[in-house]
Design an enzyme around this catalytic site. Sequence first.
Site, PDB file in Angstrom:
ATOM      1  CG  ASP A 117      -1.722  -1.272   1.397  1.00 33.11           C
ATOM      2  OD1 ASP A 117      -1.211  -2.354   1.041  1.00 33.11           O
ATOM      3  OD2 ASP A 117      -2.847  -1.186   1.918  1.00 33.11           O
ATOM      4  CD  GLU A 156      -6.289   0.074   0.943  1.00 33.09           C
ATOM      5  OE1 GLU A 156      -7.464  -0.153   0.724  1.00 33.09           O
ATOM      6  OE2 GLU A 156      -5.751  -0.073   2.054  1.00 33.09           O
ATOM      7  CG  ASN A 157      -4.049   3.275   1.984  1.00 30.55           C
ATOM      8  OD1 ASN A 157      -3.556   2.143   1.998  1.00 30.55           O
ATOM      9  ND2 ASN A 157      -5.217   3.539   2.535  1.00 30.55           N
ATOM     10  CG  HIS A 203      -8.992   2.957   2.253  1.00 32.64           C
ATOM     11  ND1 HIS A 203      -9.819   3.744   3.013  1.00 32.64           N
ATOM     12  CD2 HIS A 203      -8.194   2.293   3.136  1.00 32.64           C
ATOM     13  CE1 HIS A 203      -9.529   3.589   4.297  1.00 32.64           C
ATOM     14  NE2 HIS A 203      -8.543   2.705   4.399  1.00 32.64           N
ATOM     15  CG  HIS A 233      -6.587  -4.970   0.751  1.00 26.86           C
ATOM     16  ND1 HIS A 233      -5.425  -4.272   0.572  1.00 26.86           N
ATOM     17  CD2 HIS A 233      -7.387  -4.190   1.511  1.00 26.86           C
ATOM     18  CE1 HIS A 233      -5.521  -3.097   1.179  1.00 26.86           C
ATOM     19  NE2 HIS A 233      -6.698  -3.031   1.765  1.00 26.86           N
ATOM     20  CG  HIS A 277      -6.081  -3.972   5.179  1.00 25.34           C
ATOM     21  ND1 HIS A 277      -6.764  -2.812   4.898  1.00 25.34           N
ATOM     22  CD2 HIS A 277      -6.497  -4.364   6.422  1.00 25.34           C
ATOM     23  CE1 HIS A 277      -7.565  -2.524   5.922  1.00 25.34           C
ATOM     24  NE2 HIS A 277      -7.420  -3.438   6.856  1.00 25.34           N
TER      25      HIS A 277
HETATM   26 FE   LIG Z   1      -3.944   0.216   2.919  1.00 27.16          FE
HETATM   27 FE   LIG Z   2      -6.825  -1.498   3.207  1.00 30.43          FE
END
Ligand SMILES: [Fe+2]
Ligand SMILES: [Fe+2]
Length: 278
Positions: A8, A39-40, A68, A155, A180
């Site tokens: 991530d 996702e971030n 996310h 994830h 994650h």
């Molecule tokens: Fe994440």
């Molecule tokens: Fe996540």
Amino acid sequence: MRLAFFGDVVGRPGRDALETHLPGLRRRLALDFVAVNAENASGGFGLTEKTARELFELGADCLTLGNHSWDQREALTYIEREARLLRPCNYPPLSQAPGRGANLFTTPAGQSVLVISALGRVHMDALDDPFSAVDRELDACPLGVAADAVIVDIHAEATSEKMAMGHFCDGRASLVIGTHTHVPTADAQILPGGTAYQTDAGACADYDSVIGMSKGEAVRRFATRLPGERHKPASGAGTVCGVFVETDARTGLARRIAPIRLGGRLAQSSPQLEVEPA
Ligand SMILES: [Fe+2]
Ligand SMILES: [Fe+2]
């Protein structure tokens, strides 16, 4: 084949760390394919088109998402236009989730790589069963037959669920990698059936933080249980975290897995990548 997966990307420090290290890693390790969980990547929450394009420019061949996925609403439409961006494959059919949860990529050398994204159900906002969803994708594109390599991004919050997914896919995927939790685990291994596995890839993030987010607000929330400011990514130097995997040309199974940790706080005090150049 020579693959890398990075965990991530959390905001600017994660993107800057990838910008510093990814082009060199691609060359040094002669990487055929690079997948990154993003996702971030945009301010710690979700992914914008602008940030996605930036990550593709830096050398990502595929971006995966997670819980996310839709924090940046534009991702709902962008993903329909960008086949290199994957959201989890286990949305309920009735959701008609935009985009795709798996895709088959072709490398410049003509090798095919299947990437599958799945979201766990334990201590998460659960989607449908990830095991049957991944099973369907693996059946549709068998390793060593229709794909030269298969990468599964699971994830999930729970170590047990990720490890179960590793064994569930053992022999049918080149790599099952957890994402994650943003902290790299020390269990990189090749499972008995030949699938490379690590419970969590870790994050591309500033590790003077609480999982990539500014530690002041995160600690305050835990300590006081009162609402406060919005979480923001910590802004110090980022560490690039991921894994390198070498696969067998005939079977697509893993010959080697090695963790990657470069730059920033985490790399200063933990083992560096031990992979000799191609
Ligand atoms: Fe994440
Ligand atoms: Fe996540």
